[in-house]
Design an enzyme around this catalytic site. Structure first.
Site, PDB file in Angstrom:
ATOM      1  CE  LYS A 100       0.080  -2.134   4.122  1.00  0.00           C
ATOM      2  NZ  LYS A 100      -0.466  -3.182   4.926  1.00  0.00           N
ATOM      3  N   GLY A 182       0.223 -11.962  13.121  1.00  0.00           N
ATOM      4  CA  GLY A 182       0.690 -11.588  11.781  1.00  0.00           C
ATOM      5  C   GLY A 182      -0.154 -10.507  11.119  1.00  0.00           C
ATOM      6  CD  GLU A 185       1.661  -2.849   7.785  1.00  0.00           C
ATOM      7  OE1 GLU A 185       2.591  -2.729   6.975  1.00  0.00           O
ATOM      8  OE2 GLU A 185       0.686  -3.589   7.568  1.00  0.00           O
ATOM      9  CG  ASP A 196      -2.140  -0.167   7.118  1.00  0.00           C
ATOM     10  OD1 ASP A 196      -1.327  -0.590   6.271  1.00  0.00           O
ATOM     11  OD2 ASP A 196      -3.275  -0.654   7.273  1.00  0.00           O
ATOM     12  CE  LYS A 200      -4.353  -1.454   4.428  1.00  0.00           C
ATOM     13  NZ  LYS A 200      -4.572  -2.213   5.676  1.00  0.00           N
TER      14      LYS A 200
HETATM   15  N1  HSE Z   1      -1.231  -4.109   9.175  1.00  0.00           N
HETATM   16  C1  HSE Z   1      -2.281  -4.180   8.225  1.00  0.00           C
HETATM   17  C2  HSE Z   1      -3.596  -4.289   8.987  1.00  0.00           C
HETATM   18  C3  HSE Z   1      -2.084  -5.353   7.313  1.00  0.00           C
HETATM   19  O1  HSE Z   1      -3.564  -4.547  10.186  1.00  0.00           O
HETATM   20  O2  HSE Z   1      -4.648  -4.097   8.393  1.00  0.00           O
HETATM   21  C4  HSE Z   1      -3.015  -5.398   6.122  1.00  0.00           C
HETATM   22  O3  HSE Z   1      -2.803  -4.308   5.269  1.00  0.00           O
END
Ligand code: HSE
Length: 406
Positions: A100, A182, A185, A196, A200
């Site tokens: 992204k 997981g 980031e 983030d 987006k």
């Molecule tokens: N770190 C991002 C989230 C990963 O938690 O949405 C997906 O883009």
């Protein structure tokens, strides 16, 4: 046979290999040819992992191999991803990416290079993990003027806020859980500070406007200031708190913002919990639509990347992506947006009420048992600029302000 290379064998890269191994026959059937991962680029070796026989350390091996028709970029970050992707596109290889940061910053240029070369630059996985949203905007909703996109676009923070709201969990514990799963980031600041989600919504805003929306121009507030006390107030008024990323059309401009917001149960995003993401879209002829699903994590994200590979393989010599121009879109001023506000304030509600009514109009006071020396209140609808002016008079007393959506 369609030969591809995967650049990056981290969480998403290993997911891409796993998806191709798991669903190979079905994927081949959909493409109409066999898909073969020829190379996996990574600085590291993976002794004992079957992927090792495909591992290469030199990008030149990939870009110079005429057999490679599609490249997957899942390294993340701007460099060297930008240079590698640009060179792949210039060499006539389609690229599918989940990156992204790369798409938000260089999407317009990379799309234009792909168009010039009659190939594709695809980035479904860059927004909403496994949820289809780029493709619907590019192909299904093209009859509409999109008037609003409001989404929960970050899985990590939604997971954290859900656990804090429903289980009273504390911030640090839930952040560690999100990292262990997981979702987060590498630097979780990107999640919790809203960066983030901001990248987006910048990508989505660029797509719906056809112009460059720089994420740096979008007002962005994360969840680091959200406390258990805020959650108690939200519950008391029958609301919840979500990190929303929103882009709303105002004439020829967009009003874009990322911020934690209070939502009531009648809002379509109220029930989106845990790592799930959802994107609410309003089109001028479509009306409302919602896209909901797994917003982060290895396999959902890899699913979207591999779907882009399938699309690229089906359109090897035909550009299919909507363009967005590099010309920058000026965003609407944050102060011009109209909404209600929730405020937590130090002091005694009964004593403050006359002054607050004079300043903010018809407010509603909220008191939480056990929270002494403070109270909350909600304001009527007002412009954010007006709110700022009025709140300025109570600077030392205001503990926190949270916007109310809807
Ligand atoms: N770190 C991002 C989230 C990963 O938690 O949405 C997906 O883009």
């Amino acid at each position: 046979m369609i030969n591809i290379a995967v650049m990056g064998y981290g969480t998403v890269g290993s997911g891409v290999v796993e998806v191709v191994n798991t669903n190979g026959p079905r994927i081949n059937q959909r493409i109409g040819e066999e898909l073969n991962i020829k190379y996996v680029l990574d600085l590291r070796d993976f002794p004992g992992d079957p992927v090792q026989e495909k591992i290469v350390h030199d990008f030149e091996t990939i870009v110079n191999d005429k057999d490679i028709q599609i490249v997957v970029e899942v390294m993340g970050g701007i460099e060297p991803a930008y240079t590698f992707v640009k060179r792949c596109l210039q060499a006539g290889k389609s690229v599918a990416t989940s990156n992204k940061a790369l798409v938000a910053k260089h999407g317009a240029e990379l799309l234009s290079i792909a168009k010039d070369n009659n190939i594709n630059f695809l980035f479904e996985a860059s927004v909403g993990g496994g949820i289809p949203i780029i493709r619907p905007l590019n192909s299904s909703l093209t009859a509409d003027e999109i008037e609003e996109i409001t989404g929960i676009l970050n899985g990590t923070t939604n997971y954290m806020l859900s656990k804090m709201f429903y289980e009273g969990a504390d911030y640090d514990t839930v952040l560690k859980e999100a990292q262990a799963n997981g979702y987060a980031e590498r630097n979780p600041e990107a999640d919790v500070e809203g960066y983030d989600a901001c990248r987006k919504i910048a990508i989505l805003s660029s797509l719906i406007s056809g112009q460059q929306v720089d994420f740096e121009d979008i007002y962005c507030e994360g969840i680091t200031e959200i406390t258990v006390e805020d959650m108690k107030y939200a519950k008391a008024i029958g609301a919840t708190i979500k990190l929303l990323a929103s882009s709303k059309r105002v004439g020829d401009r967009l009003h874009a913002i990322v911020a934690p917001c209070m939502l009531y149960p009648d809002h379509p995003l109220y029930n989106v919990n845990d790592v799930f993401n959802a994107i609410f879209v309003h089109g001028n002829v479509l009306g409302d639509a919602m896209f909901y699903g797994s917003g982060a994590g290895k396999l959902p994200t890899a699913s979207a990347v591999v779907a882009d590979v399938v699309d690229a393989a089906k359109h090897l010599n035909r550009n299919i992506m909507t363009m967005w121009k590099q010309e920058k879109l000026t965003l609407e001023d944050k102060g011009d947006a109209k909404r209600r506000f929730f405020i937590r304030m130090k002091g005694d509600a009964d004593k403050e009420l006359p002054n607050l009514k004079y300043s903010f109009g018809d407010i509603e006071i909220i008191k939480i048992p056990g929270l002494n020396d403070e109270f909350g209140f909600t304001t009527p609808v007002m412009m954010e600029g007006d709110y700022d002016t009025r709140a300025n008079r109570y600077k030392g007393q205001i503990l926190h302000m949270i916007r109310i959506e809807g």
